[in-house]
Design a protein around this motif. Structure first.
Motif, PDB file in Angstrom:
ATOM      1  N   CYS A 145       0.872  -1.271   0.012  1.00  0.00           N
ATOM      2  CA  CYS A 145      -0.009   0.072   0.086  1.00  0.00           C
ATOM      3  C   CYS A 145       0.763   1.160   0.043  1.00  0.00           C
ATOM      4  O   CYS A 145       0.531   2.176  -0.775  1.00  0.00           O
ATOM      5  N   TYR A 146       2.107   1.163   0.938  1.00  0.00           N
ATOM      6  CA  TYR A 146       2.748   2.314   0.799  1.00  0.00           C
ATOM      7  C   TYR A 146       3.523   2.578  -0.674  1.00  0.00           C
ATOM      8  O   TYR A 146       3.468   3.779  -0.905  1.00  0.00           O
ATOM      9  N   VAL A 147       4.090   1.697  -1.281  1.00  0.00           N
ATOM     10  CA  VAL A 147       4.508   1.877  -2.616  1.00  0.00           C
ATOM     11  C   VAL A 147       3.549   2.325  -3.442  1.00  0.00           C
ATOM     12  O   VAL A 147       3.944   3.205  -4.421  1.00  0.00           O
ATOM     13  N   LYS A 148       2.316   1.810  -3.485  1.00  0.00           N
ATOM     14  CA  LYS A 148       1.150   2.218  -4.464  1.00  0.00           C
ATOM     15  C   LYS A 148       0.493   3.560  -3.961  1.00  0.00           C
ATOM     16  O   LYS A 148      -0.455   4.127  -4.399  1.00  0.00           O
ATOM     17  N   GLY A 149       1.068   4.359  -2.995  1.00  0.00           N
ATOM     18  CA  GLY A 149       0.587   5.625  -2.695  1.00  0.00           C
ATOM     19  C   GLY A 149      -0.188   5.746  -1.322  1.00  0.00           C
ATOM     20  O   GLY A 149      -0.912   6.766  -1.075  1.00  0.00           O
ATOM     21  N   GLY A 150       0.029   4.702  -0.383  1.00  0.00           N
ATOM     22  CA  GLY A 150      -0.830   4.804   0.701  1.00  0.00           C
ATOM     23  C   GLY A 150      -0.506   6.076   1.495  1.00  0.00           C
ATOM     24  O   GLY A 150      -1.375   6.519   2.229  1.00  0.00           O
ATOM     25  N   GLN A 151       0.693   6.555   1.637  1.00  0.00           N
ATOM     26  CA  GLN A 151       1.189   7.768   2.497  1.00  0.00           C
ATOM     27  C   GLN A 151       0.402   9.104   1.983  1.00  0.00           C
ATOM     28  O   GLN A 151      -0.107   9.716   2.661  1.00  0.00           O
ATOM     29  N   GLN A 152       0.221   9.236   0.574  1.00  0.00           N
ATOM     30  CA  GLN A 152      -0.479  10.290  -0.185  1.00  0.00           C
ATOM     31  C   GLN A 152      -1.978  10.164   0.423  1.00  0.00           C
ATOM     32  O   GLN A 152      -2.543  11.365   0.651  1.00  0.00           O
ATOM     33  N   VAL A 153      -2.540   8.991   0.133  1.00  0.00           N
ATOM     34  CA  VAL A 153      -3.903   8.869   0.664  1.00  0.00           C
ATOM     35  C   VAL A 153      -4.058   9.253   2.335  1.00  0.00           C
ATOM     36  O   VAL A 153      -5.025   9.962   2.537  1.00  0.00           O
ATOM     37  N   MET A 154      -2.880   8.835   3.100  1.00  0.00           N
ATOM     38  CA  MET A 154      -3.283   9.317   4.562  1.00  0.00           C
ATOM     39  C   MET A 154      -3.069  10.594   4.504  1.00  0.00           C
ATOM     40  O   MET A 154      -3.907  11.264   5.306  1.00  0.00           O
ATOM     41  N   ASP A 155      -2.103  11.333   3.873  1.00  0.00           N
ATOM     42  CA  ASP A 155      -1.756  12.660   4.039  1.00  0.00           C
ATOM     43  C   ASP A 155      -3.083  13.822   3.635  1.00  0.00           C
ATOM     44  O   ASP A 155      -3.338  14.644   4.188  1.00  0.00           O
ATOM     45  N   LYS A 156      -3.735  12.958   2.612  1.00  0.00           N
ATOM     46  CA  LYS A 156      -4.919  13.562   2.044  1.00  0.00           C
ATOM     47  C   LYS A 156      -6.109  13.598   3.346  1.00  0.00           C
ATOM     48  O   LYS A 156      -6.752  14.708   3.377  1.00  0.00           O
ATOM     49  N   PHE A 157      -6.223  12.504   3.658  1.00  0.00           N
ATOM     50  CA  PHE A 157      -7.323  12.405   4.976  1.00  0.00           C
ATOM     51  C   PHE A 157      -6.916  13.326   5.818  1.00  0.00           C
ATOM     52  O   PHE A 157      -7.801  13.915   6.478  1.00  0.00           O
ATOM     53  N   SER A 158      -5.445  13.295   6.206  1.00  0.00           N
ATOM     54  CA  SER A 158      -5.299  14.267   7.341  1.00  0.00           C
ATOM     55  C   SER A 158      -5.326  15.567   6.902  1.00  0.00           C
ATOM     56  O   SER A 158      -6.111  16.443   7.893  1.00  0.00           O
ATOM     57  N   GLU A 159      -5.232  16.225   5.931  1.00  0.00           N
ATOM     58  CA  GLU A 159      -5.410  17.395   5.283  1.00  0.00           C
ATOM     59  C   GLU A 159      -7.119  17.903   5.344  1.00  0.00           C
ATOM     60  O   GLU A 159      -7.295  18.995   5.912  1.00  0.00           O
ATOM     61  N   ILE A 160      -7.715  16.840   4.780  1.00  0.00           N
ATOM     62  CA  ILE A 160      -9.162  17.260   4.598  1.00  0.00           C
ATOM     63  C   ILE A 160      -9.701  17.466   6.137  1.00  0.00           C
ATOM     64  O   ILE A 160     -10.571  18.129   6.584  1.00  0.00           O
ATOM     65  N   LEU A 161      -9.377  16.279   6.935  1.00  0.00           N
ATOM     66  CA  LEU A 161     -10.103  16.159   8.261  1.00  0.00           C
ATOM     67  C   LEU A 161      -9.353  17.073   9.368  1.00  0.00           C
ATOM     68  O   LEU A 161     -10.065  17.386  10.418  1.00  0.00           O
TER      69      LEU A 161
END
Length: 164
Positions: A87-103
């Protein structure tokens, strides 16, 4: 010990009694309490200690070691973003960052309205559909940052609909 309400003391005592004859009851007791209340605060750990004669330090060690357990209340919707290797290699961290930003919260935190908790997960066993997230156990495959906002809106609207 903090002050627990009488019905909570009775319910926790019932949970402890349900598992008291097991060889190693602590995990079962804590899991049942976590399932019932959503978290295990210190005053509950102290009560479990009194009832089981297991030291509070040992109980606290178990609660803080296993990520399933929480010392604080979780939101209505618990968003787990997988940060395992695939998941990390396929963009999991960017997904986490987006949730963090929006919430407006960091992993491990809950929004002020109590709707969302954001958690970083090590692996949810969904490597073939990476990056994956889960919300209250429902897995969402192949997440990307463009899907985060609409998904949050969907759950926010769901919560508003339930409030009516």
């Amino acid at each position: 010990m903090g002050k627990l309400q009488g019905h909570a003391v009775k319910q926790i005592t019932d949970i402890v009694n349900r598992y008291k004859d097991e060889n190693t009851p602590l995990m079962m007791i804590l899991e049942a309490i976590q399932t019932e209340y959503g978290y295990i605060p210190l005053e509950v750990q102290e009560l479990v200690s009194e009832l089981t004669h297991i030291p509070v330090a040992e109980i606290y060690g178990v609660v803080t070691f296993y990520s399933f357990f929480s010392l604080t209340p979780k939101g209505k919707y618990v968003i787990g973003v997988c940060l395992g290797t695939a998941c990390y290699v396929k963009g999991g961290q960017q997904v986490m960052d987006k949730f963090s930003e929006i919430l407006g919260i960091k992993p491990g935190q809950t929004t002020e309205d109590g709707l969302f908790t954001l958690d970083a997960l090590r692996c949810i066993g969904a490597c073939g559909i990476a990056p994956a997230i889960s919300i209250n156990g429902k897995v969402y495959p192949k997440m990307d940052v463009s899907k985060v906002g609409p998904l949050i809106n969907e759950y926010h609207n769901l919560a508003l609909g339930e409030a009516k």
